[in-house]
Structure formats: C-alpha cells, structure tokens
Design a protein around this motif. Structure first.
Motif, PDB file in Angstrom:
ATOM      1  N   ASN A 147     -17.073  -8.514  11.102  1.00 42.85           N
ATOM      2  CA  ASN A 147     -15.807  -9.113  10.667  1.00 42.85           C
ATOM      3  C   ASN A 147     -14.630  -8.512  10.804  1.00 42.85           C
ATOM      4  O   ASN A 147     -14.506  -7.389  10.917  1.00 42.85           O
ATOM      5  CB  ASN A 147     -16.273  -9.644   9.155  1.00 42.85           C
ATOM      6  CG  ASN A 147     -17.164 -10.903   8.924  1.00 42.85           C
ATOM      7  OD1 ASN A 147     -16.851 -11.707   9.499  1.00 42.85           O
ATOM      8  ND2 ASN A 147     -18.261 -10.600   8.229  1.00 42.85           N
ATOM      9  N   PRO A 148     -13.352  -9.280  10.478  1.00 46.00           N
ATOM     10  CA  PRO A 148     -12.291  -8.399  11.061  1.00 46.00           C
ATOM     11  C   PRO A 148     -11.549  -7.431   9.914  1.00 46.00           C
ATOM     12  O   PRO A 148     -12.256  -7.687   8.705  1.00 46.00           O
ATOM     13  CB  PRO A 148     -11.389  -9.718  11.097  1.00 46.00           C
ATOM     14  CG  PRO A 148     -11.792 -10.655  10.371  1.00 46.00           C
ATOM     15  CD  PRO A 148     -13.321 -10.692  10.445  1.00 46.00           C
ATOM     16  N   VAL A 149     -10.702  -6.739  10.325  1.00 50.75           N
ATOM     17  CA  VAL A 149      -9.713  -6.076   9.374  1.00 50.75           C
ATOM     18  C   VAL A 149      -8.474  -6.665   9.674  1.00 50.75           C
ATOM     19  O   VAL A 149      -8.039  -6.765  10.841  1.00 50.75           O
ATOM     20  CB  VAL A 149      -9.740  -4.587   9.725  1.00 50.75           C
ATOM     21  CG1 VAL A 149      -8.799  -3.929   9.001  1.00 50.75           C
ATOM     22  CG2 VAL A 149     -11.083  -4.131   9.453  1.00 50.75           C
ATOM     23  N   PHE A 150      -7.659  -7.142   8.751  1.00 49.45           N
ATOM     24  CA  PHE A 150      -6.582  -7.672   8.986  1.00 49.45           C
ATOM     25  C   PHE A 150      -5.478  -6.816   8.605  1.00 49.45           C
ATOM     26  O   PHE A 150      -5.429  -5.946   7.869  1.00 49.45           O
ATOM     27  CB  PHE A 150      -6.346  -8.994   7.788  1.00 49.45           C
ATOM     28  CG  PHE A 150      -7.034 -10.071   8.001  1.00 49.45           C
ATOM     29  CD1 PHE A 150      -6.695 -10.947   8.945  1.00 49.45           C
ATOM     30  CD2 PHE A 150      -8.146 -10.372   7.588  1.00 49.45           C
ATOM     31  CE1 PHE A 150      -7.552 -12.266   9.258  1.00 49.45           C
ATOM     32  CE2 PHE A 150      -9.231 -11.205   7.546  1.00 49.45           C
ATOM     33  CZ  PHE A 150      -8.733 -12.112   8.522  1.00 49.45           C
ATOM     34  N   LEU A 151      -4.343  -6.787   9.684  1.00 43.24           N
ATOM     35  CA  LEU A 151      -3.186  -5.995   9.605  1.00 43.24           C
ATOM     36  C   LEU A 151      -1.958  -6.642   9.136  1.00 43.24           C
ATOM     37  O   LEU A 151      -1.648  -7.814   9.597  1.00 43.24           O
ATOM     38  CB  LEU A 151      -3.193  -5.470  10.801  1.00 43.24           C
ATOM     39  CG  LEU A 151      -4.124  -4.634  11.480  1.00 43.24           C
ATOM     40  CD1 LEU A 151      -3.970  -4.307  13.096  1.00 43.24           C
ATOM     41  CD2 LEU A 151      -4.794  -3.786  10.860  1.00 43.24           C
ATOM     42  N   GLU A 152      -1.253  -6.040   8.149  1.00 39.42           N
ATOM     43  CA  GLU A 152       0.033  -6.420   7.454  1.00 39.42           C
ATOM     44  C   GLU A 152       1.132  -5.349   7.759  1.00 39.42           C
ATOM     45  O   GLU A 152       1.125  -4.452   7.290  1.00 39.42           O
ATOM     46  CB  GLU A 152      -0.194  -7.114   6.208  1.00 39.42           C
ATOM     47  CG  GLU A 152      -0.933  -8.431   6.270  1.00 39.42           C
ATOM     48  CD  GLU A 152      -1.105  -8.831   4.787  1.00 39.42           C
ATOM     49  OE1 GLU A 152      -0.487  -8.287   3.930  1.00 39.42           O
ATOM     50  OE2 GLU A 152      -2.099  -9.952   4.633  1.00 39.42           O
ATOM     51  N   GLY A 153       2.345  -6.002   8.303  1.00 44.54           N
ATOM     52  CA  GLY A 153       3.560  -5.095   8.056  1.00 44.54           C
ATOM     53  C   GLY A 153       4.097  -5.265   6.972  1.00 44.54           C
ATOM     54  O   GLY A 153       4.103  -5.922   6.064  1.00 44.54           O
TER      55      GLY A 153
END
Length: 502
Positions: free
Chosen positions: A496-502
């Motif tokens: 499953n994904p890892v989500f990236l946020e700035g």
C-alpha cells in the motif's frame, strides 16, 4: 404434481410459484408421539423462460411434526449455440419466517454446488443452518443464473420426514484473538471456500493448509451463507486466528464481508440498480467487519464489480495466481489513489487473497501481511482498514518499505509523511527478501518512476530520492520477469502507498 399456477406474486427481481401443500400429509397426532411417521414427498416440475427474475420462490406448506425437510433438484442443460449462455440454476431455502430482504428466515444456500440438501434440528447439509423444522410456509429459492433460449426445465422434489425434532447444539465459534507475537506483521488469507459452499476442502483441510502456508489468520468466506462459522471447533489455536465472514455473491459482483460477528447473515439478493448495497455494507460494518469487493474485474458471469468503491473498506486487487484480471484491478485501484489525493478524500487499501476452492488452488497465494497491535479480530481489521499492509505471493517473501524525511521523520506503509515544503527531498527505501530474479518498482501518481533489479539471491535493498511536488504518493511493486510480450511480469509483492505532503 405439475407446477400449480403460473404466478402468485411478483417483485422487481422475484417470482413466486404456486404453493406445494403437505397439509393432508401429517401422520396421526401430528407426528408428536415420538415415533417416525412415513416420509411424505411431492415433486414439482416446470420451465422458467428466458428473462426470468433473479429469484423464483417455491412455497412449501410444512405441517406440524416434521423433524427433517429434504430437497433435491435437477434441471435441463440442452446444448446451445456458440456464444449463448446455457442453463444454470442455483438453490437455497428460507423458513416460515419469510423471504424478506435482510430478514431472519434464511436457512441455507448452496448455489449450484450440490443437487440436494436436508435440514433438521441437530444437523444440516453444509451450507445450511441446522435447527427445528417449524410449521408454516417455507420457501425454496431457485436462482436461474443463466437461461438457455428454449427455457430452463426443472424438477424439485421435497420430502418431509416426521418424528421427534431433537435438539440443536449451541454453535461453537472461534475466539476473537490468538496468542500472537504482540505488535507484529501477521499473514492472512481472507478469501477461502470449503464444502460449506462450492469448495472441496473441509475446514480441517483449510486450517492445515493455512498453517503449511505460514498464515497467522484466515477468514471463512462462503458464498451467501454463514453455515461454516461454527465449523472450526478445535481447528484454531495460539498460532491461527479464524475470522468469520461471507462472500456476498450478487448478480453484479462479489464482495467479501471480512471478520463479521459469528452467525451474521448478509443478504445478496439485489443488483446495483436496486440501490441497496449501501444498506448491507453498513450492516457488515455494524457487525464489526470490513467490506472488500472481490476480484472486481473477473470475467465470470455476474462476477464483475458494478457497485463502485464508495462503500469499500479495502479492495481485492490480487486474487489467486496473478492474472491479467488482477493487472486491471491494480490499475483501477491506483487510479483511485490519484482521485483520493486530488479531492482530499479517504483512500481504499489493497488486499490480496487466494480464493482457494480445491486442489491445486494454493491457500495463501497470495496473502495479505498486516501490521497489527496483536493477533486479534479487532487489531487485524484495524490494520487492514488503515492500509498498514502489503501483499506477498507466499510466506517466503518479506519486505520493509518506508519514506524518510529530514530531522528523523519517517512514514511506513499506509502512513503520511509531512515535510517542510513541496520541494523537500525525501528518501524512499525498500528492503525485500525471498524474491530471486525479481525487479523492484516505485510507483507514484505519475506512474512508475524508478525501477531497479534485485540480486539473484532475492534479498536486497533499493532506494530513491524524490519530493512531494514530484510524487503525491509512492508505493512498491516487486515483479517477476515478464513472460507475455507487452504485459508486465507477475507480482511477487505489492505494498500500500505512503503519501507525501509538503
């Protein structure tokens, strides 16, 4: 006895035939003297036309004093032209409490898996619910799955056996937790079939196969029945958690109810156009379970998922030995991740299960590996729902996947990594073992942005640097070499994904 009457009542997807009466068949004293009376049998014949409703009910008037009801059936299978569907007729039964959707009258379903069944207080055919045969109007449910152009001729034989009813044993259900290893990665297969639906393995054989596959938990998922929920006594243990559920098999796709309360029945008699699925999805969650559309792009009749994913808690993107159908399901699921990022909506996790029915189907191919606080029903459900999981082709495959940011920030599978800005570099790292000859792929909302060969030993680590501006999320795939020109190689593992946020 010919079919009596053409039509008694209709609904959008159901038809009711004339009633079969046994009112004059009861032995003296209504069979209450404790001795068996003679059997009473009626046979009904008829033909269902092309375009029949999804469910046809044959009412049976059951008098007092019946200890067992037995039903057998046959139907014609004439040859049909190429490209035309032939006859297929399913069967089940509802007791005197009625056939209302979601009601309490359900007493069993075998689909097309067997030609007959019986029910009595102390025992019933697998797929059916043991209990008293009470007086009243029972309904045999016929499901004309497909009908040949010349119609579907059928013959149903009902036998009543009179005598003392006997007692119904209290079902013994699996415990909610096993010993486990505390907070750890646990392996499970949540899509399995036994003799209680159209499988050929017994629950004991499934439990043995699960242990041989290195699984920590399994989910009972028979088609449209909960009869197997009480069939696992003595088969669970400190090393194996048994969850109870159902494969809800509608005419517009199949969906797994995973880890519902034991004894929970979830109705299946509706299509997408009936706008009822949401109600039953909520019923699954009220029973503590997960709603997981199964093999959403399977090509069998009625298998393709048409209810959408708005009610899904997870989706089965890998079903059994990897196939082009799974590749399509994987791509559709990946598109849903993009939509979740775009609209800031919750995302749906991916699962993999074997859907094993019989030899040579392999239990645990694939398996969902879940990070759970303990080996319990609640902890496994929470881990799957949160997406803290990956899919592997066997217990030989292990992996670790995550994203590192500055100042010690880290996010693992199913989590979000928040860094200072959209252009802040992050490091994506995969460690994997048990995948000789395979290739690692890092997939983002743009597609596959990084590929690296793994050592021939099948054990290695790869890493890649990116930014939240470049990748809204990243997930890992491990694939075997391609064998079909134009198609990617089969999966060995998927996260499953890892989500990236700035």
């Amino acid at each position: 006895m010919a079919r009596r009457g053409l039509l008694v009542g209709t609904a959008a997807t159901a038809l009711t035939l004339g009633t079969v009466s046994f009112a004059d068949a009861a032995p003296p004293n209504g069979g209450q003297d404790g001795t068996d009376g003679p059997d009473r049998t009626r046979t009904v014949r008829g033909t269902l036309p092309t375009g029949s409703p999804d469910y046809v009910y044959l009412p049976v008037e059951v008098p007092r004093g019946v200890r067992e009801i037995a039903v057998s059936y046959t139907y014609g299978k004439p040859p049909v032209p190429a490209g035309t569907q032939g006859n297929a007729l399913d069967i089940g039964i509802f007791d005197e409490r009625g056939t209302a959707l979601g009601g309490c009258g359900f007493r069993g379903w075998s689909g097309g898996a067997r030609g007959g069944f019986f029910i009595r207080a102390d025992e019933a055919t697998p797929g059916y619910i043991a209990g008293p045969v009470r007086a009243g109007t029972w309904n045999i449910a016929l499901g004309p799955y497909t009908v040949a152009p010349e119609g579907l001729p059928y013959e149903v034989t009902i036998t009543l056996r009179f005598g003392a009813a006997g007692s119904t044993p209290e079902p013994v259900y699996p415990p909610r937790r096993a010993k486990g290893r505390g907070r750890a990665w646990y392996r499970g297969d949540c899509h399995l079939h036994s003799v209680h639906s159209d499988g050929r393995r017994t629950p004991a054989e499934i439990a043995a196969a699960a242990r041989a596959a290195g699984l920590d938990f399994i989910n009972s998922s028979e088609h449209n029945t909960y009869s197997a929920h009480g069939a696992w006594d003595g088969l669970w243990g400190d090393d194996l958690l048994v969850l109870t559920g159902e494969e809800i098999t509608t005419r517009n796709g199949h969906v797994l109810a995973v880890a519902t309360d034991p004894g929970t029945f979830v109705d299946w008699r509706y299509r997408a156009r009936d706008n009822r699925f949401g109600h039953y999805a909520k019923a699954v969650r009220r029973a503590g379970g997960l709603v997981v559309p199964a093999h959403p792009h399977a090509t069998c009749i009625g298998c393709h998922w048409k209810f959408g994913f708005g009610e899904a808690d997870a989706v089965e993107v890998w079903n059994g030995a990897y196939s082009p159908e799974d590749e399509i399901a994987l791509a559709e699921w990946d598109n849903s991740l993009v939509a979740a990022v775009r609209w800031a909506k919750p995302w749906v996790a991916a699962m993999g299960n074997s859907d094993a029915h019989r030899e040579p189907d392999v239990v645990g191919l694939p398996q969902t590996v879940v990070l759970a606080e303990e080996l319990s029903r609640e902890a496994v459900v929470a881990g799957i729902r949160a997406g803290h999981s990956y899919i592997a082709e066997s217990s030989a495959v292990t992996l670790s996947f995550g994203v590192l940011g500055g100042r010690g920030l880290h996010a693992g599978i199913g989590e979000r990594l928040r860094v200072d800005g959209d252009d802040t570099p992050v490091t994506v790292r995969l460690e994997v073992a048990g995948v000789p000859g395979c290739t690692a792929h890092f997939v983002t909302d743009q597609g596959t942005l990084f590929t690296a060969g793994l050592p021939e030993s099948g054990t290695g680590a790869v890493q890649w640097r990116t930014t939240p501006a470049y990748a809204a999320y990243v997930r890992a795939e491990v694939r075997h070499p391609a064998t079909v020109p134009g198609l990617p190689g089969a999966l060995a593992a998927l996260t499953n994904p890892v989500f990236l946020e700035g």
